[in-house]
Design an enzyme around this catalytic site. Structure first.
Site, PDB file in Angstrom:
ATOM      1  N   GLU A   1       4.803  83.454  94.048  1.00  0.00           N
ATOM      2  CA  GLU A   1       5.171  84.859  93.866  1.00  0.00           C
ATOM      3  C   GLU A   1       6.569  85.045  94.407  1.00  0.00           C
ATOM      4  OE1 GLU A   1       3.519  86.958  91.963  1.00  0.00           O
ATOM      5  OE2 GLU A   1       2.366  85.145  91.613  1.00  0.00           O
TER       6      GLU A   1
ATOM      7  N   CYS B   1       9.326  93.249  97.946  1.00  0.00           N
ATOM      8  CA  CYS B   1       9.581  92.698  96.619  1.00  0.00           C
ATOM      9  C   CYS B   1       9.400  93.780  95.566  1.00  0.00           C
ATOM     10  CB  CYS B   1       8.646  91.533  96.349  1.00  0.00           C
ATOM     11  SG  CYS B   1       6.939  91.948  96.638  1.00  0.00           S
TER      12      CYS B   1
HETATM   13  P1  NAP Z   1      12.485  82.730 101.297  1.00  0.00           P
HETATM   14  O1  NAP Z   1      13.777  82.600 101.969  1.00  0.00           O
HETATM   15  O2  NAP Z   1      12.334  82.162  99.938  1.00  0.00           O
HETATM   16  O3  NAP Z   1      11.402  82.123 102.286  1.00  0.00           O
HETATM   17  C1  NAP Z   1      10.020  82.160 101.980  1.00  0.00           C
HETATM   18  C2  NAP Z   1       9.337  81.027 102.690  1.00  0.00           C
HETATM   19  O4  NAP Z   1       9.803  79.796 102.133  1.00  0.00           O
HETATM   20  C3  NAP Z   1       9.653  80.961 104.185  1.00  0.00           C
HETATM   21  O5  NAP Z   1       8.495  80.559 104.869  1.00  0.00           O
HETATM   22  C4  NAP Z   1      10.723  79.870 104.232  1.00  0.00           C
HETATM   23  O6  NAP Z   1      10.786  79.208 105.469  1.00  0.00           O
HETATM   24  C5  NAP Z   1      10.214  78.929 103.177  1.00  0.00           C
HETATM   25  N1  NAP Z   1      11.191  77.965 102.684  1.00  0.00           N
HETATM   26  C6  NAP Z   1      12.545  78.036 102.692  1.00  0.00           C
HETATM   27  N2  NAP Z   1      13.073  76.930 102.135  1.00  0.00           N
HETATM   28  C7  NAP Z   1      12.044  76.130 101.779  1.00  0.00           C
HETATM   29  C8  NAP Z   1      11.932  74.853 101.152  1.00  0.00           C
HETATM   30  N3  NAP Z   1      12.998  74.154 100.768  1.00  0.00           N
HETATM   31  N4  NAP Z   1      10.703  74.358 100.938  1.00  0.00           N
HETATM   32  C9  NAP Z   1       9.606  75.042 101.299  1.00  0.00           C
HETATM   33  N5  NAP Z   1       9.645  76.244 101.902  1.00  0.00           N
HETATM   34  C10 NAP Z   1      10.852  76.796 102.125  1.00  0.00           C
HETATM   35  O7  NAP Z   1      12.040  84.260 101.153  1.00  0.00           O
HETATM   36  P2  NAP Z   1      11.984  85.336 102.306  1.00  0.00           P
HETATM   37  O8  NAP Z   1      13.386  85.732 102.627  1.00  0.00           O
HETATM   38  O9  NAP Z   1      11.087  84.894 103.403  1.00  0.00           O
HETATM   39  O10 NAP Z   1      11.227  86.533 101.606  1.00  0.00           O
HETATM   40  C11 NAP Z   1      11.871  87.444 100.784  1.00  0.00           C
HETATM   41  C12 NAP Z   1      11.644  87.090  99.332  1.00  0.00           C
HETATM   42  O11 NAP Z   1      10.252  87.053  99.075  1.00  0.00           O
HETATM   43  C13 NAP Z   1      12.208  88.125  98.390  1.00  0.00           C
HETATM   44  O12 NAP Z   1      12.787  87.467  97.301  1.00  0.00           O
HETATM   45  C14 NAP Z   1      10.984  88.902  97.950  1.00  0.00           C
HETATM   46  O13 NAP Z   1      11.116  89.543  96.721  1.00  0.00           O
HETATM   47  C15 NAP Z   1       9.957  87.823  97.929  1.00  0.00           C
HETATM   48  N6  NAP Z   1       8.603  88.362  98.026  1.00  0.00           N
HETATM   49  C16 NAP Z   1       7.825  88.342  96.911  1.00  0.00           C
HETATM   50  C17 NAP Z   1       6.554  88.865  96.946  1.00  0.00           C
HETATM   51  C18 NAP Z   1       5.689  88.873  95.729  1.00  0.00           C
HETATM   52  O14 NAP Z   1       4.492  89.111  95.845  1.00  0.00           O
HETATM   53  N7  NAP Z   1       6.241  88.606  94.552  1.00  0.00           N
HETATM   54  C19 NAP Z   1       6.064  89.403  98.136  1.00  0.00           C
HETATM   55  C20 NAP Z   1       6.885  89.387  99.262  1.00  0.00           C
HETATM   56  C21 NAP Z   1       8.152  88.859  99.197  1.00  0.00           C
HETATM   57  P3  NAP Z   1      11.956  79.546 106.533  1.00  0.00           P
HETATM   58  O15 NAP Z   1      11.681  80.934 106.956  1.00  0.00           O
HETATM   59  O16 NAP Z   1      11.748  78.521 107.574  1.00  0.00           O
HETATM   60  O17 NAP Z   1      13.254  79.403 105.793  1.00  0.00           O
END
Ligand code: NAP
Length: 515
Positions: free
Chosen positions: A286, A320
């Site tokens: 997601e 999101c």
């Molecule tokens: P993110 O930067 O993509 O991080 C999400 C998760 O992925 C974190 O636990 C992060 O760990 C991890 N991660 C980062 N690099 C990775 C890699 N190479 N391999 C595996 N995992 C990795 O997103 P965010 O800033 O936490 O969240 C915001 C985003 O989430 C926005 O784009 C928002 O729209 C989206 N979101 C979507 C939904 C939905 O239901 N569609 C709901 C909520 C949020 P680290 O923190 O250690 O980097």
């Protein structure tokens, strides 16, 4: 007999007893700030040299907790432990697994304000936003428990004479669960408990900005008696252990919620077959959004303005589902814009430890700098009408920002900013508004504010988003009531909190016996 699923009610903080209870919870959390939290693998607590310092975004000087950080060797151990534990956990009947969730939900309900207070401190959520996050976490467990009960029952199949046929939903194996920081309790709990109640074992890698709330949730799983090794807690940098976990040949599935770019990377890595890997990995992803509210010419304009402001600026736009594009019919554009500007200027921003601020900070320095950069881009792409500047500098505060007269293809109309910024764009007519609404690569949420039945019906089929709302905000999906997930670059449309969600964590086995 189980009572029917009902959403956890939100707390009315206007009642003095609730306000007092929340202040007490905040004081308790305040007294526990700065503690250390360990990794948990197979029930064993492990300290590492490398630590994450979780900072209160409302007050950069305040350390919420210090959390040990995994390296690849510990990630390997977590995967191996999860794989061994899967052999026993998969044999626990579904209804028994569901009971762990009901128990955990009951414990969380008893500690509700305490968990919400941690969300105030670690994620910078206002009281109401924190309360909703905790309520949603409770809902996910109550809901998925009941869904597992249903999946464990005999599935109706057409009968043929002389054969007994049965379909079973069996678990997949080891799941890597990677949640985001913006619903650090609800989404993390939903993803983790959906996986475990379906009979899988989990390596949980929390977001690096909100690991303490996840460590606190591990306490609840332990109190609920979830066997050791079913959920292994592995804080660590996404960059360092993320790829390793995703690529591991024993990983059977990845449940990810986060940004588009990280989701696409995981998709690519997960698709590649590794030596010793016996399956195609499943990915539940997601991702981001660029969500629009359309305002029609005959709309209730006060409702439209209130809806835009609430959807754009609740939790500083860090949802999101947040509205970041207001697409308004030319006949009512000026009126809606001026009312939104007025409402926006009245919003208060500050340390959400006090309940009189509408919204708090953004999550961290990286987000803060990125949003401020987008505000500079916005100044070249539109007319700044409100905000556009930093808030108080003791935290990562950004004033709610409105840009007017932005072109449909402008960067601030296309790219996810994930902060308190909304762009206004004028539409010639309703069809034009729909065309603009569908012109991004995302497809998560959207709203239409209109009294025109024909237009609503048209939007029902043509507005291409996973969660479409009429005459209400585009945020605030309720578990069970509004199953949640998006199209296109918003992800795999898993519909969290919906009746099909657990199917993603299972595979169906048919057994046919000749009688
Ligand atoms: P993110 O930067 O993509 O991080 C999400 C998760 O992925 C974190 O636990 C992060 O760990 C991890 N991660 C980062 N690099 C990775 C890699 N190479 N391999 C595996 N995992 C990795 O997103 P965010 O800033 O936490 O969240 C915001 C985003 O989430 C926005 O784009 C928002 O729209 C989206 N979101 C979507 C939904 C939905 O239901 N569609 C709901 C909520 C949020 P680290 O923190 O250690 O980097």
């Amino acid at each position: 007999m189980l009572i029917e699923f009902k959403n956890e009610p939100f707390t009315n903080f206007r009642l003095p007893e609730n306000k007092q209870a929340f202040e007490e919870a905040l004081a308790k959390v305040e007294s526990e700030l700065g503690r250390e939290y360990d990794l948990i693998i197979g029930g064993e607590r492990i300290k590492t040299e490398k630590k994450i310092r979780s900072i209160n975004p409302s007050n950069k000087q305040q350390v919420v907790g210090i959390v040990s950080q995994a390296d690849q060797a510990l990630a390997e151990r977590a995967i191996q432990t999860a794989a061994q534990t899967f052999e026993s956990w998969k044999a626990v009947p579904g209804d028994a697994r569901a009971r762990y969730l009901y128990k955990a939900a009951a414990i969380l309900r008893r500690r509700k304000h305490e968990f919400s207070a941690w969300l105030v401190k670690e994620a910078g959520k206002s009281w109401a936003e924190a309360d909703a996050d905790t309520a949603e976490a409770i809902d996910f467990m109550e809901y998925y428990g009941r869904q597992m009960d249903k999946l464990s029952q005999r599935q109706p199949l057409p009968r043929i004479p002389g054969e007994d046929n049965e379909l079973y939903y069996i678990p997949l194996g080891v799941g890597v669960v990677i949640p985001p920081w913006n619903f650090p309790l609800a989404i993390m709990v939903g993803m983790t408990t959906a996986a475990l109640v379906s009979g899988n074992t989990v390596v949980l890698k929390p977001a690096s900005t909100t690991p303490v709330i996840a460590a606190k949730f591990m306490e609840i799983l332990e109190d609920a008696g979830v066997p050791k090794g079913v959920v292994n807690f592995l804080p660590g940098s996404g960059g360092e252990v993320g790829d390793f976990l995703v690529e591991h040949p024993l990983t059977r599935f990845i449940s990810f919620t986060g940004s588009r770019d990280v989701g696409l990377r995981i998709n690519e890595l997960a698709a590649k077959h590794r030596p010793g890997q016996k399956w195609m990995k499943r990915l539940i992803a997601e991702m981001g959004g660029k969500d629009s509210i359309i305002v029609d010419s005959d709309a209730d304009l006060e409702l439209a303005a209130q809806t835009i402001v609430t959807s754009a600026f609740g939790f500083s736009g860090q949802k999101c589902s947040a509205c970041s594009r207001a697409i308004v019919h030319q006949d009512v554009y000026d009126q809606v814009l001026s009312r939104v500007v007025e409402l926006t200027k009245a919003l208060t921003v500050g340390d959400v430890v006090r309940n009189d601020f509408y919204t708090g900070p953004v999550i961290d320095e990286k987000a803060y700098n990125k949003i401020l950069e987008y505000i500079e881009i916005g100044k070249t792409e539109g007319k700044l009408m409100a905000g556009g500047e930093k808030g108080p500098d003791n935290g990562y505060y950004i004033m709610p920002t409105v840009f007017a007269d932005v072109a449909p293809d402008a960067r601030i109309m296309q790219e996810e900013i994930f902060g308190p910024v909304v762009a206004f764009c004028e539409a010639k007519d309703f069809d034009h508004a729909l065309e603009i609404a569908n012109n991004t690569e995302y497809g998560l949420t959207g709203s239409v504010i209109s009294r025109n039945r024909a237009h609503l019906e048209k939007a029902r089929t043509e507005f291409h988003v996973g969660n479409l709302y009429f005459n209400r905000k585009c945020t605030g999906a309720l578990v069970g009531v509004h199953p949640f997930g998006g199209f296109n670059m918003s992800g795999t449309d898993s519909k969290a909190g919906g009746p099909d969600y657990l199917l993603l964590f299972t595979q169906a086995k048919l057994v046919s016996e000749v009688l």
